[in-house]
Enzyme design. Structure first.
Site, PDB file in Angstrom:
ATOM      1  N   ASN A 114       3.605   0.828 -10.348  1.00 41.22           N
ATOM      2  CA  ASN A 114       4.763   1.252  -9.366  1.00 41.22           C
ATOM      3  C   ASN A 114       5.701  -0.037  -9.601  1.00 41.22           C
ATOM      4  O   ASN A 114       5.155  -0.961  -8.812  1.00 41.22           O
ATOM      5  CB  ASN A 114       4.244   1.605  -8.167  1.00 41.22           C
ATOM      6  CG  ASN A 114       5.518   1.939  -7.277  1.00 41.22           C
ATOM      7  OD1 ASN A 114       6.531   1.786  -7.389  1.00 41.22           O
ATOM      8  ND2 ASN A 114       5.155   2.159  -5.724  1.00 41.22           N
ATOM      9  N   LYS A 128       8.217  -0.462  -8.022  1.00 41.89           N
ATOM     10  CA  LYS A 128       9.124  -0.719  -6.683  1.00 41.89           C
ATOM     11  C   LYS A 128      10.590  -1.059  -7.154  1.00 41.89           C
ATOM     12  O   LYS A 128      11.076  -0.544  -8.026  1.00 41.89           O
ATOM     13  CB  LYS A 128       8.405  -1.571  -5.708  1.00 41.89           C
ATOM     14  CG  LYS A 128       7.073  -1.146  -5.681  1.00 41.89           C
ATOM     15  CD  LYS A 128       6.286  -1.809  -4.433  1.00 41.89           C
ATOM     16  CE  LYS A 128       4.884  -1.144  -4.260  1.00 41.89           C
ATOM     17  NZ  LYS A 128       4.201  -1.848  -3.285  1.00 41.89           N
ATOM     18  N   GLU A 145      -3.915   5.059  -0.870  1.00 46.14           N
ATOM     19  CA  GLU A 145      -3.294   3.494  -0.809  1.00 46.14           C
ATOM     20  C   GLU A 145      -3.346   3.262   0.884  1.00 46.14           C
ATOM     21  O   GLU A 145      -2.376   3.341   1.486  1.00 46.14           O
ATOM     22  CB  GLU A 145      -1.816   3.769  -1.176  1.00 46.14           C
ATOM     23  CG  GLU A 145      -1.575   3.991  -2.821  1.00 46.14           C
ATOM     24  CD  GLU A 145      -0.404   3.239  -3.177  1.00 46.14           C
ATOM     25  OE1 GLU A 145      -0.661   2.448  -4.328  1.00 46.14           O
ATOM     26  OE2 GLU A 145       0.719   3.194  -2.832  1.00 46.14           O
ATOM     27  N   GLY A 154       0.245  -5.071  -0.857  1.00 53.37           N
ATOM     28  CA  GLY A 154       0.995  -6.267  -1.225  1.00 53.37           C
ATOM     29  C   GLY A 154       0.293  -7.490  -0.118  1.00 53.37           C
ATOM     30  O   GLY A 154       1.035  -8.328  -0.129  1.00 53.37           O
ATOM     31  N   SER A 210      -3.387  -3.874  -3.769  1.00 53.40           N
ATOM     32  CA  SER A 210      -3.835  -5.046  -4.311  1.00 53.40           C
ATOM     33  C   SER A 210      -4.822  -5.034  -5.561  1.00 53.40           C
ATOM     34  O   SER A 210      -5.678  -5.706  -5.727  1.00 53.40           O
ATOM     35  CB  SER A 210      -4.344  -5.999  -3.087  1.00 53.40           C
ATOM     36  OG  SER A 210      -3.407  -6.243  -2.193  1.00 53.40           O
TER      37      SER A 210
HETATM   38  P1  13P Z   1       0.198  -3.808  -4.349  1.00 50.43           P
HETATM   39  O1  13P Z   1      -0.610  -3.558  -5.753  1.00 50.43           O
HETATM   40  O2  13P Z   1       1.488  -4.736  -4.754  1.00 50.43           O
HETATM   41  O3  13P Z   1      -0.506  -4.071  -3.335  1.00 50.43           O
HETATM   42  O4  13P Z   1       1.120  -2.427  -4.231  1.00 50.43           O
HETATM   43  C1  13P Z   1       0.561  -1.132  -4.192  1.00 50.43           C
HETATM   44  C2  13P Z   1       1.316  -0.120  -4.455  1.00 50.43           C
HETATM   45  O5  13P Z   1       1.839   0.130  -3.307  1.00 50.43           O
HETATM   46  C3  13P Z   1       1.323   0.709  -5.429  1.00 50.43           C
HETATM   47  O6  13P Z   1       2.211   2.095  -5.062  1.00 50.43           O
END
Ligand code: 13P
Length: 253
Positions: free
Chosen positions: A11, A13, A169, A175, A215
Site C-alpha cells: 500500500n 499510501k 492491521e 508506521g 510494520s
Molecule cells: P506500515 O507497513 O508502514 O506499518 O503500514 C501498514 C499499512 O498501513 C498498510 O496498509
C-alpha cells in the site's frame, strides 16, 4: 496445511508521482519475475493507477486502488468510482484502511456500502480492520474486531466471501515500527477465521485470505508468514522501495 496462496501487497499510501510509480513498478516487475508461489499486489495513488497498469500488463502483479466511493457516478466532487478504477486497470480495492477511518470519517457503514459496490462492479475488496492501542490495552480487541466485521460485512453472502480479502492491521503497529508478534497476529487471525466460519461456514472461511499489516519488514515477514492463519501481508513503508518489497515477496527464500 491450507490451500490459501500467500499474498504480499504493498500500500503506497500518498507516495510517488506518476513517473516515480512507473519507475518503481518497472523495477518490481523485474525483481519479482521469477516468483510464482506468492501473489503480489501494489496499491499506488489514484493518479498513478493507469500508468502503473500499463507497466503491469501481462505480468502477475495485481493492481489495487486505496479507496473508492460507493456510487457509480454523480455529483460527488473529489470521489472515484469502481467503474473508474476498473477502467484504470484495477482488479482490487483497499477499503476501510485505518487512516481513512481515523482522518477521513470512514465508518463500518461506509465500508459496507463500498464493499457491496466493489463486489457488484467486480472489484475484489481488501477490507482492513484493526484495534487501536487503547482498545487493546482495555482488552477490547476482539469486541472491536467483531463490530468491524459484523457491520462492515453486513449483508454479504457466502459467495461474496470468495472475492474477499481481509487485512488485520492493528492501528498501534502501523508506521510505528511496533509489529504485532507472530503469536499476537496468529491469535487474532484464527479468531477472525472462526468468526467467519460461524457466519459463512468453515469451508468458506478456510478460503478467505487474511493479511497482516503493521510494520512488516524483511526481518519479520518470514516469522509472521509461518503462522497458520497469516496468509499474507499488507505493507506500507517497506513497500515503497522495490528492493525491500521484493525481499518481502521472496520471504520463502
Ligand atoms: P506500515 O507497513 O508502514 O506499518 O503500514 C501498514 C499499512 O498501513 C498498510 O496498509
Amino acid at each position: 496445511m491450507t490451500s490459501r496462496k500467500p499474498l504480499i501487497a504493498g500500500n503506497w499510501k500518498m507516495h510517488k508521482t506518476g513517473p516515480e510509480a512507473v519507475e518503481s513498478s518497472r523495477q518490481l516487475v523485474k525483481l519479482t519475475a521469477a516468483v510464482d508461489q506468492v501473489d503480489v499486489m501494489i496499491a499506488p495513488p489514484f493518479t498513478a493507477l493507469a500508468q502503473v497498469a500499463e507497466v503491469l500488463r501481462g505480468t502477475r502483479i495485481m493492481l489495487a486502488a486505496q479507496n473508492m466511493h460507493w456510487e457509480t457516478r454523480g455529483a460527488f466532487t473529489g470521489e472515484i468510482s469502481s467503474e473508474m478504477l476498473i477502467s484504470a486497470g484495477c482488479t482490487h480495492v483497499i477499503l476501510g484502511h485505518s487512516e481513512r477511518r481515523q482522518f477521513f470519517g470512514e465508518t463500518d457503514q461506509t465500508v459496507n456500502l463500498k464493499l457491496k459496490a466493489a463486489l457488484a462492479a467486480g472489484l475484489r475488496p481488501v477490507v482492513c480492520i484493526g484495534e487501536s492501542e487503547s482498545e487493546r490495552e482495555e482488552g477490547k480487541t476482539f469486541s472491536v474486531l467483531d463490530k468491524q466485521v459484523q457491520n462492515g460485512l453486513k449483508g454479504l453472502l457466502s459467495d461474496d466471501l470468495k472475492e474477499l480479502i481481509l487485512a488485520y492491521e492493528p492501528v498501534w503497529a502501523i508506521g510505528t515500527g511496533k509489529t504485532a508478534s507472530s503469536q499476537q497476529a496468529q491469535e487474532v487471525h484464527a479468531y477472525l477465521r472462526g468468526q467467519l466460519a460461524e457466519t459463512y461456514g468453515r469451508a468458506i472461511a478456510d478460503k478467505v485470505r487474511i493479511l497482516y499489516g503493521g510494520s512488516v519488514k524483511p526481518s519479520n515477514v518470514a516469522e509472521l508468514m509461518a503462522m497458520d492463519d497469516v496468509d499474507g501481508a499488507l505493507v506500507g513503508g517497506a513497500s515503497l522501495d522495490p528492493e525491500t518489497f521484493s525481499k518481502l515477496v521472496h520471504y520463502q527464500n
